[in-house]
Design a protein around this motif. Sequence first.
Motif, PDB file in Angstrom:
ATOM      1  N   ARG A 221      -6.904  -7.271  -1.553  1.00 19.86           N
ATOM      2  CA  ARG A 221      -6.857  -6.528  -2.815  1.00 19.86           C
ATOM      3  C   ARG A 221      -7.700  -5.254  -2.724  1.00 19.86           C
ATOM      4  O   ARG A 221      -7.370  -4.234  -3.343  1.00 19.86           O
ATOM      5  CB  ARG A 221      -7.306  -7.402  -3.994  1.00 19.86           C
ATOM      6  CG  ARG A 221      -8.773  -7.764  -4.029  1.00 19.86           C
ATOM      7  CD  ARG A 221      -9.101  -8.463  -5.349  1.00 19.86           C
ATOM      8  NE  ARG A 221     -10.532  -8.716  -5.487  1.00 19.86           N
ATOM      9  CZ  ARG A 221     -11.155  -8.851  -6.654  1.00 19.86           C
ATOM     10  NH1 ARG A 221     -10.463  -8.769  -7.773  1.00 19.86           N
ATOM     11  NH2 ARG A 221     -12.437  -9.076  -6.716  1.00 19.86           N
ATOM     12  N   SER A 222      -8.781  -5.297  -1.946  1.00 19.48           N
ATOM     13  CA  SER A 222      -9.590  -4.081  -1.748  1.00 19.48           C
ATOM     14  C   SER A 222      -8.822  -3.045  -0.938  1.00 19.48           C
ATOM     15  O   SER A 222      -8.910  -1.839  -1.201  1.00 19.48           O
ATOM     16  CB  SER A 222     -10.902  -4.430  -1.037  1.00 19.48           C
ATOM     17  OG  SER A 222     -11.689  -5.290  -1.830  1.00 19.48           O
ATOM     18  N   ILE A 223      -8.062  -3.521   0.045  1.00 22.18           N
ATOM     19  CA  ILE A 223      -7.249  -2.619   0.868  1.00 22.18           C
ATOM     20  C   ILE A 223      -6.192  -1.940   0.008  1.00 22.18           C
ATOM     21  O   ILE A 223      -5.969  -0.727   0.105  1.00 22.18           O
ATOM     22  CB  ILE A 223      -6.596  -3.396   2.026  1.00 22.18           C
ATOM     23  CG1 ILE A 223      -7.663  -3.890   3.001  1.00 22.18           C
ATOM     24  CG2 ILE A 223      -5.557  -2.536   2.752  1.00 22.18           C
ATOM     25  CD1 ILE A 223      -7.153  -4.834   4.065  1.00 22.18           C
TER      26      ILE A 223
ATOM     27  N   ARG B 204      -6.204  -1.363  -3.274  1.00 17.63           N
ATOM     28  CA  ARG B 204      -6.822  -0.390  -4.175  1.00 17.63           C
ATOM     29  C   ARG B 204      -7.213   0.877  -3.430  1.00 17.63           C
ATOM     30  O   ARG B 204      -6.918   1.996  -3.890  1.00 17.63           O
ATOM     31  CB  ARG B 204      -8.040  -1.005  -4.860  1.00 17.63           C
ATOM     32  CG  ARG B 204      -8.680  -0.059  -5.887  1.00 17.63           C
ATOM     33  CD  ARG B 204      -9.720  -0.757  -6.740  1.00 17.63           C
ATOM     34  NE  ARG B 204     -10.910  -1.122  -5.973  1.00 17.63           N
ATOM     35  CZ  ARG B 204     -12.010  -1.641  -6.521  1.00 17.63           C
ATOM     36  NH1 ARG B 204     -12.055  -1.853  -7.828  1.00 17.63           N
ATOM     37  NH2 ARG B 204     -13.064  -1.940  -5.776  1.00 17.63           N
ATOM     38  N   LYS B 205      -7.845   0.722  -2.279  1.00 17.87           N
ATOM     39  CA  LYS B 205      -8.322   1.871  -1.509  1.00 17.87           C
ATOM     40  C   LYS B 205      -7.150   2.749  -1.047  1.00 17.87           C
ATOM     41  O   LYS B 205      -7.168   3.973  -1.223  1.00 17.87           O
ATOM     42  CB  LYS B 205      -9.113   1.375  -0.296  1.00 17.87           C
ATOM     43  CG  LYS B 205      -9.597   2.464   0.656  1.00 17.87           C
ATOM     44  CD  LYS B 205     -10.442   1.847   1.767  1.00 17.87           C
ATOM     45  CE  LYS B 205     -10.905   2.895   2.764  1.00 17.87           C
ATOM     46  NZ  LYS B 205      -9.780   3.421   3.587  1.00 17.87           N
ATOM     47  N   GLU B 206      -6.112   2.142  -0.464  1.00 12.83           N
ATOM     48  CA  GLU B 206      -5.029   2.928   0.130  1.00 12.83           C
ATOM     49  C   GLU B 206      -4.132   3.567  -0.935  1.00 12.83           C
ATOM     50  O   GLU B 206      -3.655   4.685  -0.742  1.00 12.83           O
ATOM     51  CB  GLU B 206      -4.213   2.069   1.099  1.00 12.83           C
ATOM     52  CG  GLU B 206      -5.025   1.642   2.311  1.00 12.83           C
ATOM     53  CD  GLU B 206      -4.168   1.128   3.457  1.00 12.83           C
ATOM     54  OE1 GLU B 206      -2.941   1.342   3.447  1.00 12.83           O
ATOM     55  OE2 GLU B 206      -4.736   0.498   4.371  1.00 12.83           O
TER      56      GLU B 206
ATOM     57  N   GLU C 179      -9.776 -10.074   0.666  1.00 14.65           N
ATOM     58  CA  GLU C 179      -9.927  -8.818   1.401  1.00 14.65           C
ATOM     59  C   GLU C 179      -8.801  -7.844   1.068  1.00 14.65           C
ATOM     60  O   GLU C 179      -9.029  -6.643   0.883  1.00 14.65           O
ATOM     61  CB  GLU C 179      -9.920  -9.094   2.906  1.00 14.65           C
ATOM     62  CG  GLU C 179      -9.957  -7.839   3.758  1.00 14.65           C
ATOM     63  CD  GLU C 179      -9.708  -8.099   5.234  1.00 14.65           C
ATOM     64  OE1 GLU C 179     -10.446  -7.543   6.054  1.00 14.65           O
ATOM     65  OE2 GLU C 179      -8.764  -8.849   5.561  1.00 14.65           O
TER      66      GLU C 179
ATOM     67  N   GLN D 194      -5.175   4.497  -3.928  1.00 14.05           N
ATOM     68  CA  GLN D 194      -5.974   5.600  -4.469  1.00 14.05           C
ATOM     69  C   GLN D 194      -5.980   6.792  -3.514  1.00 14.05           C
ATOM     70  O   GLN D 194      -5.913   7.950  -3.951  1.00 14.05           O
ATOM     71  CB  GLN D 194      -7.394   5.118  -4.753  1.00 14.05           C
ATOM     72  CG  GLN D 194      -7.502   4.210  -5.974  1.00 14.05           C
ATOM     73  CD  GLN D 194      -8.898   3.648  -6.174  1.00 14.05           C
ATOM     74  OE1 GLN D 194      -9.712   3.597  -5.246  1.00 14.05           O
ATOM     75  NE2 GLN D 194      -9.179   3.213  -7.392  1.00 14.05           N
ATOM     76  N   GLU D 195      -6.044   6.528  -2.220  1.00 13.42           N
ATOM     77  CA  GLU D 195      -6.021   7.608  -1.233  1.00 13.42           C
ATOM     78  C   GLU D 195      -4.696   8.362  -1.265  1.00 13.42           C
ATOM     79  O   GLU D 195      -4.660   9.591  -1.190  1.00 13.42           O
ATOM     80  CB  GLU D 195      -6.267   7.048   0.178  1.00 13.42           C
ATOM     81  CG  GLU D 195      -7.705   6.627   0.420  1.00 13.42           C
ATOM     82  CD  GLU D 195      -7.895   5.973   1.777  1.00 13.42           C
ATOM     83  OE1 GLU D 195      -6.873   5.723   2.467  1.00 13.42           O
ATOM     84  OE2 GLU D 195      -9.050   5.724   2.154  1.00 13.42           O
TER      85      GLU D 195
ATOM     86  N   THR E   9       0.824  -1.208   0.000  1.00  9.62           N
ATOM     87  CA  THR E   9       0.000   0.000   0.000  1.00  9.62           C
ATOM     88  C   THR E   9       0.860   1.261   0.000  1.00  9.62           C
ATOM     89  O   THR E   9       0.404   2.335   0.379  1.00  9.62           O
ATOM     90  CB  THR E   9      -0.928   0.010   1.227  1.00  9.62           C
ATOM     91  OG1 THR E   9      -0.134  -0.077   2.420  1.00  9.62           O
ATOM     92  CG2 THR E   9      -1.889  -1.163   1.191  1.00  9.62           C
TER      93      THR E   9
ATOM     94  N   TRP F 209      -5.703  -6.178  -8.676  1.00  5.07           N
ATOM     95  CA  TRP F 209      -7.131  -6.512  -8.644  1.00  5.07           C
ATOM     96  C   TRP F 209      -7.433  -7.722  -9.532  1.00  5.07           C
ATOM     97  O   TRP F 209      -8.165  -8.633  -9.141  1.00  5.07           O
ATOM     98  CB  TRP F 209      -7.948  -5.302  -9.094  1.00  5.07           C
ATOM     99  CG  TRP F 209      -9.421  -5.467  -8.869  1.00  5.07           C
ATOM    100  CD1 TRP F 209     -10.358  -5.847  -9.775  1.00  5.07           C
ATOM    101  CD2 TRP F 209     -10.117  -5.281  -7.635  1.00  5.07           C
ATOM    102  NE1 TRP F 209     -11.600  -5.903  -9.204  1.00  5.07           N
ATOM    103  CE2 TRP F 209     -11.491  -5.566  -7.880  1.00  5.07           C
ATOM    104  CE3 TRP F 209      -9.732  -4.908  -6.353  1.00  5.07           C
ATOM    105  CZ2 TRP F 209     -12.452  -5.484  -6.887  1.00  5.07           C
ATOM    106  CZ3 TRP F 209     -10.704  -4.814  -5.357  1.00  5.07           C
ATOM    107  CH2 TRP F 209     -12.041  -5.106  -5.632  1.00  5.07           C
TER     108      TRP F 209
ATOM    109  N   ILE G 130      -2.647  -1.094  -9.392  1.00  7.46           N
ATOM    110  CA  ILE G 130      -3.979  -1.379  -8.848  1.00  7.46           C
ATOM    111  C   ILE G 130      -4.721  -2.373  -9.737  1.00  7.46           C
ATOM    112  O   ILE G 130      -5.299  -3.352  -9.261  1.00  7.46           O
ATOM    113  CB  ILE G 130      -4.798  -0.078  -8.701  1.00  7.46           C
ATOM    114  CG1 ILE G 130      -4.215   0.814  -7.596  1.00  7.46           C
ATOM    115  CG2 ILE G 130      -6.271  -0.388  -8.409  1.00  7.46           C
ATOM    116  CD1 ILE G 130      -4.799   2.211  -7.576  1.00  7.46           C
TER     117      ILE G 130
END
Length: 523
Positions: free
Chosen positions: A493-495, A497-499, A491, A501-502, A382, A405, A401
């Motif tokens: 892969r969602s973390i 992508r989210k972090e 779980e 992108q943030e 991340t 994904w 990402i």
Amino acid sequence: MRALLIYPAFPKSFWSFEKFLELVSRKVLFPPLGLVTVAAILPQEWEFKLVDCNIREITEPEWAWADIVIISAMIVQKEDFLAQIKNAKLRGKPVAVGGPYPTSIPEDSSVAGADYLVLDEGEITIEMFIKALESGEKSGVFRSNGEKPDVTKTPIPRYDLLELNAYQYMSIQFSRGCPFQCEFCDIIVLYGRKPRTKNPAQVLAELEYLYSLGWRGGIFMVDDNFIGNKRNVKLLLEELKIWQANHDYPFNFYTEASVDLAQDSQLMESMVECGFNTVFLGIETPDAESLQLTKKFQNTRSSLEEGIDKITRAGLIPVAGFILGFDGEKPGAGSRIAKFIETTGISRAFFTLLQALPNTALWHRLEKENRLLSEDGNINQTTLTNFIPTRPIEEIAQEYIDAFWELYDAQSYLDRTYKCFSKLGISPIEFGNKKISMSMLRGLFIILWRQGVKRKTRYRFWHYLFSIIRRDPKLWTSYITVCGSYEHFAEYRSIVRKEIQEKLAKMTVSEEQNSKKLTGINK
């Protein structure tokens, strides 16, 4: 002297595997081998307590009991490492630190309040530290100044200090160092390019000790390149094969190796006969130009795809590392890596953005080019690159990402796992530890329920499972274990992508604010 040994917590990462470990009632994947080795080198008349903060928190009675606190960490453990130094100092405890992170960036430990910096390899510097304590010195920095210890004199680690049932694997070390010169790697900085190995009798004594403590199952051979000294590895495997047979094969092994392992059929055969079933390979990228630039020449001498195929057919499950963000990297590198992973059937692919680790050749080069953004190189999935890359970071991060994904889509993961096991060489040995615990049964039922009933890929799951059982019934437990690992990645892969992108969004806001400031100054 009463020494409290502390291993700081890791952040959630590719290797944390929380969801999978929950299935098998374990807390952590690997134990702190460095700390239990330190405990064996320290005076044995001392008293020791070890707390792995990945298992539980330190209690106030444990803090009160300690005369001295000893902490070791890797860079990825930075946050909790610094916090534990401060916790110890708040309680008035002297603190000694060591390990890869303090050795690479000692100033961080000093600023946090550590009293003794026991850096480099402990077989040399711990003796200096003990003499300083005995002479009443209240602080000090202890370095080996380039000297490398003889690891044949390293004592058996104090495995008895561990909460054994909390770990999925035990760990032992055969060698330190690697003969290659990859620009981004800090192993050759920390341990040198001349692999130093223990002798076979030492390794067998460590295994015997673990066996006497009741450990059965997986052991991670933590060498950064297990085959760095092929002659000595082959001597070890000759002895290990006999030991395993005499003990009814209580252990199966997992290790790391360079991909040139594929060129030595006899070595792979010996590893499988000793109980090795998984190997981590540093592939990094299928792009030959990037491999050349980063000086990973060993990956350019033959076909990587053919190499992975040979290793798999020999009976070793490949796990591999991949990196995005090399200098001169052409657009679409993420897609090329994903395609390579799908083609070769590597189910568990460690995938990250390039980091310039302290004191590596890459770090020094980027520093000269004034491209470093941060000096600690915190490797995690991340984290954005800690330097200015040669193509837009937004482009690299989006490719990262998308590839992450895609790779950890449920169907993609199942397809790769089946592809691997459908050609995996069959091990000739039968492991002796065949007991099935209630926690294992519970984990099995959860995997079968989630992947065989709830998910849309359920029909594919059952088709693949029965195909593997028909091929060879011995494979099904390993196959289910690798399938079970997906519970973590589903779980994670969602973390990622989210972090990521943030972080990109924060970077964009920061750039806009700087632009406005510059505009105001110009006006």
